[in-house]
Design a protein around this motif. Structure first.
Motif: not given
Length: 570
Positions: A75-76, A78-79, A82-83
């Motif tokens: 999850q981290l 992916k975050k 994305t940024v």
């Protein structure tokens, strides 16, 4: 990150425009001049490093510790990805204490960018592989036992300034990175049709692939095991290990055994040592040439050598029982100093391309080694007593950040040249149990070259023997025991001064035992009461087991490393 915003430890760098994660990635994408400049025309620039502090993680909304589950890490990732993409950047596939952020050449949004992000508070966390990969960074970041970003950044800058490369995952890997930086294996040539730059092997570069020969393939290699099973000889060029002779009556009567240890013995020979670049080729009835690197089939069993010294051609110091394979440095010494007739050499594996392969590599490491020790008060060419005094105090760095940095870096530089030389046989990869996998992943790499290591070890062992022999001729004093770099001498006082040979000028005679920090010089390791040495040798133990039990003044050392009066022999 401070209460007033971004605080960078390099003032000339503009800070990010804002405090958000998007601002930070946009800042990375501006093409910051963060890189390790190449040190050879054929080389390439390396990625620079940006070290994040705990305060920065908090400001960017990142966790203080590396997420402990696969789901949380995914999850981290992916975050962050994305940024990063919003700023035209990409991220390495795995989240850990270090990640890579980059923009490919030609991608929209800004210039080509590649930078290594070290998330300092996460060092020492993650999988076993991540811990191993970041072990050297964790050591560099340690400040009073805790990782500190400013400390890590400062030490990386100094490391790069000294060596010209960034620290790798391990000292051994760093040694190989440095060699590839000062002597690149590839050059980049532009393709006339596509315009793309493509790598091509450089002339005289170390080749990939398993090019080992059976007598010098390394202990793990199936070629070596096959010879051992047939009771055939293999090359055994190693440091002196646990050699000792009976003490003379005069030596027994002396109250101390003084232990002197050679400083950076490998660096004292690698700068000028000729080494084989390509495969070794088999020859019968070879013509002896000391300028040709290789292995020679020699019989030194009947050659008369010094009775008080270890035999120069064997790691155990005993007379060899018959012919065996020896590297060029050993044969050259036996020919010039002990009149061995090279006409008796019947077989050899010889190099077609012999060069001082590690000249530039040695220069970088010697420079860093000498600079760090000078920072600690140990300067090449010091008077013997000044050196002994400075050496006794050089680890007392409390309250001095420059000295603390220098001591840590000096230790790392020593590990790099030792580990780099050990990398030629890659003994640390014993975790790979399957032979076929090991042959593909280890023996086929360009840095698996046991014959190079044999030449280096032989040269260092011979250099040590040469010093022992010349010192003995001028002073009459010979070591009664040797283990790797440590020599044990009987002495009337707990000091090595009486072992030194001085010229009329008052300077040490070149080529003899001398005190100093320069590679090839010696330091005073300890002084052992002779009665303890005699008791150990009578019990069948090598006296090296006592070397760390006594201080340089002959007093016993307690478990805390301090002198222990209650344990001092009367």
């Amino acid at each position: 990150m401070g209460p007033d915003g971004w605080k960078l430890d390099i003032a000339q760098f503009p800070p990010p425009a804002g405090k958000k994660l998007t601002d930070w990635f946009a800042w990375l994408g501006t093409g910051l001049p963060v890189r390790v400049n190449r040190i050879h025309d054929a080389g390439r620039n390396g990625d620079g490093s940006i070290c994040l502090s705990a305060a920065t993680l908090k400001a960017l909304g990142l966790p203080a510790a590396l997420p402990s589950t696969d789901k949380a890490r995914a999850q981290l990732h992916k975050k962050l990805a994305t940024v990063a993409a919003s700023a035209g950047m990409e991220l390495s596939d795995e989240i850990g204490p270090t990640i890579h952020v980059f923009r490919r050449k030609g991608a929209p949004g800004g210039p080509k960018t590649s930078v290594r992000i070290v998330i300092t508070p996460w060092l020492g966390q993650g999988s076993d592989k991540q811990k191993a990969t970041n072990e050297q960074a964790a050591r560099l970041a340690s400040l009073s036992g805790q990782p500190d970003a400013a400390t890590l950044a400062r030490r990386i800058r100094t490391f790069v300034s000294d060596l010209g490369v960034a620290p790798g995952s391990t000292p051994a890997t760093t040694g190989m990175l440095l060699l590839d930086a000062v002597r690149p294996r590839k050059q980049w040539i532009q393709n006339e049709d596509t315009g793309e730059w493509e790598p091509q092997p450089r002339d005289g570069s170390l080749p990939s692939g398993d090019i080992t020969i059976a007598p010098a393939a390394g202990a793990r290699h199936p070629l070596t095991r096959a010879l051992v099973e047939k009771n055939e000889a293999v090359c055994q060029e190693e440091d002196f290990k646990f050699w000792a002779r009976p003490l003379t009556e005069d030596e027994k009567a002396m109250p101390y055994a003084v232990v002197v240890d050679t400083c950076a013995s490998y660096l004292s020979v690698t700068g000028t040592l000729s080494l084989p670049v390509g495969p070794l080729e088999y020859h019968t009835e070879p013509r002896w040439d000391p300028k040709t690197a290789g292995l020679w089939w020699c019989d030194f069993s009947q050659v008369a050598v010094d009775e008080l010294l270890p035999h120069p051609a064997t790691f155990h110091g005993q007379t060899p029982q018959g012919p065996s394979w020896y590297a060029t440095p050993t044969v050259a010494y036996m020919v010039t100093e002990y009149k061995y007739d090279p006409a008796g050499i019947t077989d050899a594996y010889l190099s077609t391309h012999t060069v001082p392969l590690l000249k530039e590599w040695t220069g970088r490491l010697r420079g860093g080694y000498k600079r760090t020790y000078a920072e600690l008060g140990l300067i090449d060419g010091q008077d013997s007593q000044d050196f002994l005094d400075a050496y006794a105090a050089h680890k007392k760095t409390t309250g001095d950040p420059d000295a603390t940095d220098a001591l840590l870096l000096a230790t790392l530089y020593k590990e790099i040249y030792k580990g780099g030389i050990g990398k030629w046989t890659d003994s640390a990869r014993r975790s790979i149990e399957d032979d076929e996998v090991w042959l593909q992943k280890v023996a086929a790499t360009w840095h698996y070259r046991p014959e190079l290591r044999f030449h280096i070890i032989a040269a260092a062992r011979i250099a040590a023997h040469r010093r022992m022999r010349k010192t003995c001729k001028l002073t009459g004093r010979a070591p009664f025991a040797v283990n790797v770099d440590a020599c044990f001498y009987a002495a009337t006082e707990p000091t090595p001064h009486e072992l030194l040979a001085f010229a009329e000028t008052g300077k040490p005679v070149p080529g003899t035992l001398r005190l100093g920090i320069a590679p090839g010089s010696s330091k005073h390791e300890s002084s052992i009461p002779m009665e303890a040495v005699i008791a150990a040798m009578d019990a069948g133990d090598h006296p090296s087991r006592l070397a760390h039990d006594f201080a340089t003044d002959g007093q016993a050392v307690g478990e805390d490393g301090q002198e222990d009066p209650e344990e001092t022999p009367s």
